[in-house]
Design a protein around this motif. Structure first.
Motif, mmCIF file in Angstrom:
data_model
loop_
_atom_site.group_PDB
_atom_site.id
_atom_site.type_symbol
_atom_site.label_atom_id
_atom_site.label_comp_id
_atom_site.label_asym_id
_atom_site.label_seq_id
_atom_site.Cartn_x
_atom_site.Cartn_y
_atom_site.Cartn_z
ATOM 1 N N VAL A 119 0.865 -1.182 0.000
ATOM 2 C CA VAL A 119 0.000 0.000 0.000
ATOM 3 C C VAL A 119 0.900 1.230 0.000
ATOM 4 C CG1 VAL A 119 -1.849 -1.181 1.272
ATOM 5 C CG2 VAL A 119 -0.150 0.126 2.541
ATOM 6 N N GLY A 120 0.334 2.358 -0.373
ATOM 7 C CA GLY A 120 1.136 3.577 -0.356
ATOM 8 C C GLY A 120 0.580 4.609 -1.323
ATOM 9 N N PHE A 121 0.973 5.819 -1.085
ATOM 10 C CA PHE A 121 0.535 6.929 -1.934
ATOM 11 C C PHE A 121 0.997 6.687 -3.376
ATOM 12 C CE2 PHE A 121 0.318 11.336 -3.419
ATOM 13 C CZ PHE A 121 -0.817 11.802 -2.774
ATOM 14 N N GLY A 131 6.161 3.694 -5.557
ATOM 15 C CA GLY A 131 6.903 2.564 -6.128
ATOM 16 C C GLY A 131 6.260 1.200 -5.959
ATOM 17 N N LYS A 132 4.948 1.182 -5.654
ATOM 18 C CA LYS A 132 4.276 -0.105 -5.398
ATOM 19 C C LYS A 132 4.406 -1.068 -6.586
ATOM 20 C CE LYS A 132 0.947 2.453 -4.740
ATOM 21 N NZ LYS A 132 -0.291 3.165 -4.782
ATOM 22 N N THR A 133 4.131 -0.549 -7.772
ATOM 23 C CA THR A 133 4.134 -1.421 -8.959
ATOM 24 C C THR A 133 5.529 -1.976 -9.229
ATOM 25 O OG1 THR A 133 2.374 -0.037 -9.856
ATOM 26 C CG2 THR A 133 3.456 -1.536 -11.402
ATOM 27 N N LYS A 136 -10.554 2.368 -18.613
ATOM 28 C CA LYS A 136 -9.389 2.912 -17.915
ATOM 29 C C LYS A 136 -9.873 3.607 -16.638
ATOM 30 C CE LYS A 136 -6.054 1.945 -20.598
ATOM 31 N NZ LYS A 136 -5.178 0.961 -19.976
ATOM 32 N N ILE A 137 -8.993 3.671 -15.646
ATOM 33 C CA ILE A 137 -9.385 4.304 -14.384
ATOM 34 C C ILE A 137 -9.826 5.753 -14.607
ATOM 35 C CG2 ILE A 137 -8.442 5.157 -12.190
ATOM 36 C CD1 ILE A 137 -7.065 2.434 -11.979
ATOM 37 N N SER A 138 -9.109 6.450 -15.468
ATOM 38 C CA SER A 138 -9.488 7.851 -15.725
ATOM 39 C C SER A 138 -10.905 7.934 -16.300
ATOM 40 C CB SER A 138 -8.482 8.505 -16.674
ATOM 41 O OG SER A 138 -8.360 7.729 -17.836
ATOM 42 N N PHE A 167 -15.771 4.212 -8.438
ATOM 43 C CA PHE A 167 -14.458 3.571 -8.524
ATOM 44 C C PHE A 167 -14.121 2.868 -7.213
ATOM 45 C CE2 PHE A 167 -9.946 3.830 -7.385
ATOM 46 C CZ PHE A 167 -9.401 2.996 -8.358
ATOM 47 N N ARG A 168 -14.385 3.559 -6.079
ATOM 48 C CA ARG A 168 -14.050 2.973 -4.771
ATOM 49 C C ARG A 168 -14.845 1.687 -4.525
ATOM 50 N NH1 ARG A 168 -9.329 4.942 -4.227
ATOM 51 N NH2 ARG A 168 -9.256 7.201 -4.269
ATOM 52 N N ASP A 169 -16.104 1.656 -4.964
ATOM 53 C CA ASP A 169 -16.917 0.446 -4.802
ATOM 54 C C ASP A 169 -16.306 -0.705 -5.600
ATOM 55 O OD1 ASP A 169 -18.674 1.748 -3.143
ATOM 56 O OD2 ASP A 169 -20.167 2.144 -4.698
ATOM 57 N N ALA A 170 -15.919 -0.402 -6.842
ATOM 58 C CA ALA A 170 -15.316 -1.439 -7.693
ATOM 59 C C ALA A 170 -13.999 -1.912 -7.068
ATOM 60 C CB ALA A 170 -15.087 -0.890 -9.094
ATOM 61 N N GLU A 171 -13.241 -0.954 -6.553
ATOM 62 C CA GLU A 171 -11.954 -1.282 -5.919
ATOM 63 C C GLU A 171 -12.172 -2.179 -4.687
ATOM 64 O OE1 GLU A 171 -9.912 2.099 -3.922
ATOM 65 O OE2 GLU A 171 -8.149 1.522 -5.073
ATOM 66 N N SER A 172 -13.187 -1.866 -3.894
ATOM 67 C CA SER A 172 -13.470 -2.669 -2.697
ATOM 68 C C SER A 172 -13.863 -4.091 -3.082
ATOM 69 C CB SER A 172 -14.606 -2.041 -1.874
ATOM 70 O OG SER A 172 -14.186 -0.814 -1.350
ATOM 71 N N SER A 197 -0.314 -5.349 -5.465
ATOM 72 C CA SER A 197 -0.059 -3.909 -5.517
ATOM 73 C C SER A 197 -1.411 -3.206 -5.551
ATOM 74 C CB SER A 197 0.749 -3.609 -6.792
ATOM 75 O OG SER A 197 0.902 -2.231 -6.938
ATOM 76 N N THR A 198 -1.634 -2.304 -4.605
ATOM 77 C CA THR A 198 -2.955 -1.668 -4.500
ATOM 78 C C THR A 198 -2.902 -0.216 -4.974
ATOM 79 O OG1 THR A 198 -2.503 -0.927 -2.235
ATOM 80 C CG2 THR A 198 -3.546 -3.086 -2.493
ATOM 81 N N GLY A 199 -4.050 0.335 -5.305
ATOM 82 C CA GLY A 199 -4.127 1.759 -5.639
ATOM 83 C C GLY A 199 -3.905 2.593 -4.372
ATOM 84 N N GLY A 200 -3.427 3.809 -4.562
ATOM 85 C CA GLY A 200 -3.063 4.652 -3.418
ATOM 86 C C GLY A 200 -4.197 4.938 -2.443
ATOM 87 N N GLY A 201 -5.449 4.873 -2.934
ATOM 88 C CA GLY A 201 -6.585 5.186 -2.071
ATOM 89 C C GLY A 201 -7.291 3.940 -1.548
ATOM 90 N N ALA A 202 -6.728 2.774 -1.839
ATOM 91 C CA ALA A 202 -7.376 1.519 -1.423
ATOM 92 C C ALA A 202 -7.445 1.388 0.093
ATOM 93 C CB ALA A 202 -6.625 0.329 -2.015
ATOM 94 N N ARG A 217 -3.515 9.806 -13.853
ATOM 95 C CA ARG A 217 -4.087 9.763 -12.508
ATOM 96 C C ARG A 217 -5.118 10.885 -12.313
ATOM 97 N NH1 ARG A 217 1.387 8.080 -11.504
ATOM 98 N NH2 ARG A 217 1.438 6.126 -10.348
ATOM 99 N N PRO A 218 -6.390 10.504 -12.288
ATOM 100 C CA PRO A 218 -7.452 11.518 -12.255
ATOM 101 C C PRO A 218 -7.396 12.434 -11.038
ATOM 102 C CG PRO A 218 -8.349 9.290 -12.005
ATOM 103 C CD PRO A 218 -6.922 9.140 -12.367
ATOM 104 N N LEU A 219 -6.943 11.929 -9.887
ATOM 105 C CA LEU A 219 -6.943 12.764 -8.685
ATOM 106 C C LEU A 219 -5.856 13.828 -8.715
ATOM 107 C CD1 LEU A 219 -7.651 10.183 -5.841
ATOM 108 C CD2 LEU A 219 -9.219 11.816 -6.868
ATOM 109 N N LEU A 220 -4.955 13.723 -9.687
ATOM 110 C CA LEU A 220 -3.837 14.675 -9.731
ATOM 111 C C LEU A 220 -3.920 15.621 -10.921
ATOM 112 C CD1 LEU A 220 -0.920 12.289 -8.676
ATOM 113 C CD2 LEU A 220 -2.329 13.778 -7.237
HETATM 114 C C1 S3P Z 1 -5.549 6.552 -6.525
HETATM 115 C C2 S3P Z 1 -4.387 5.940 -6.917
HETATM 116 C C3 S3P Z 1 -4.244 5.253 -8.210
HETATM 117 C C4 S3P Z 1 -5.610 4.746 -8.678
HETATM 118 C C5 S3P Z 1 -6.602 5.868 -8.712
HETATM 119 C C6 S3P Z 1 -6.797 6.510 -7.341
HETATM 120 C C7 S3P Z 1 -5.610 7.233 -5.198
HETATM 121 O O1 S3P Z 1 -3.369 4.136 -8.068
HETATM 122 O O2 S3P Z 1 -6.083 3.726 -7.865
HETATM 123 O O3 S3P Z 1 -6.155 6.824 -9.649
HETATM 124 O O4 S3P Z 1 -6.710 7.534 -4.712
HETATM 125 O O5 S3P Z 1 -4.527 7.457 -4.604
HETATM 126 P P1 S3P Z 1 -1.760 4.281 -7.950
HETATM 127 O O6 S3P Z 1 -1.445 4.525 -6.513
HETATM 128 O O7 S3P Z 1 -1.269 2.937 -8.402
HETATM 129 O O8 S3P Z 1 -1.344 5.379 -8.844
#
Ligand code: S3P
Length: 176
Positions: free
Chosen positions: A8-10, A14-16, A44-46, A57-62, A77-82, A118-121
């Motif tokens: 996990v991590g922001f 370097g998770k991937t 795509k996530i975007s 997206f969060r529901d699908a991720e969960s 390897s998880t997404g940063g907001g998982a 990355r949509p959040l950025l």
């Molecule tokens: C997100 C991180 C992204 C991806 C989505 C949301 C987040 O994953 O899940 O864009 O909320 O931090 P990475 O951490 O692999 O970039």
């Protein structure tokens, strides 16, 4: 019992890359929750963010995390907001050894500058990273281990994780 190694991590910590390095070393299945969300949604996530919004997206991720954590011998390897949802954190802790990869804002910005997916950025990258890092200040505290990736190479981080994993596994009597 530890069955998976979960990173996990922001974004940009370097998770991937670390997950790939770990998989090469111990040949467990490599699982990327972002990729699984994209596969299940066929988008795509975007696109998921822009068409359906973050909650969708969060529901699908969960859903993906719940499913993935039922299997074992995986490097996940998880997404940063998982980590934002408690249920996700519980699934990770219950079926994996959770490692938080950390990095300072400058390192993160440097690493993800070229990345437009990355949509959040979207928008002012520096401002977004600093604000989100502040919001998620304690979000990764729940992990079993924390590693500052700004100071090590990918390979060094993978080695450190495996060393600690060996020790942790002995501690909990759950050999590989
Ligand atoms: C997100 C991180 C992204 C991806 C989505 C949301 C987040 O994953 O899940 O864009 O909320 O931090 P990475 O951490 O692999 O970039």
């Amino acid at each position: 019992m530890t069955q998976n190694i979960v990173l996990v991590g922001f974004m940009g910590t370097g998770k991937t890359a670390v997950a790939h390095a770990l998989t090469q070393k111990i040949h467990w299945n490599l699982v990327d929750t972002d990729e699984l969300v994209e596969q299940s949604e066929q988008k795509k996530i975007s696109e998921i963010f822009s068409e359906h919004g973050e909650e969708y997206f969060r529901d699908a991720e969960s859903r993906v995390i719940r499913e993935v954590m039922q299997k074992d011998k995986q490097i996940v390897s998880t997404g940063g907001g998982a980590v934002l949802r408690e249920a996700n954190r519980e699934h990770m802790l219950n079926s994996g050894w959770v490692i938080a990869l950390l990095a300072d804002a400058a390192t993160i910005i440097q690493r993800i500058k070229q990345d437009v997916h990355r949509p959040l950025l979207e928008g002012d990258l520096d401002e977004k990273v600093i604000r989100l890092l502040k919001e998620r200040r304690n979000a990764y505290d729940f992990a079993h281990e924390h590693i500052d990736t700004s100071r090590y190479t990918i390979d060094e981080i993978a080695e450190m994780i495996l060393e600690q994993f060996d020790r942790y596994d002995m501690l909990y009597d759950a050999p590989l």
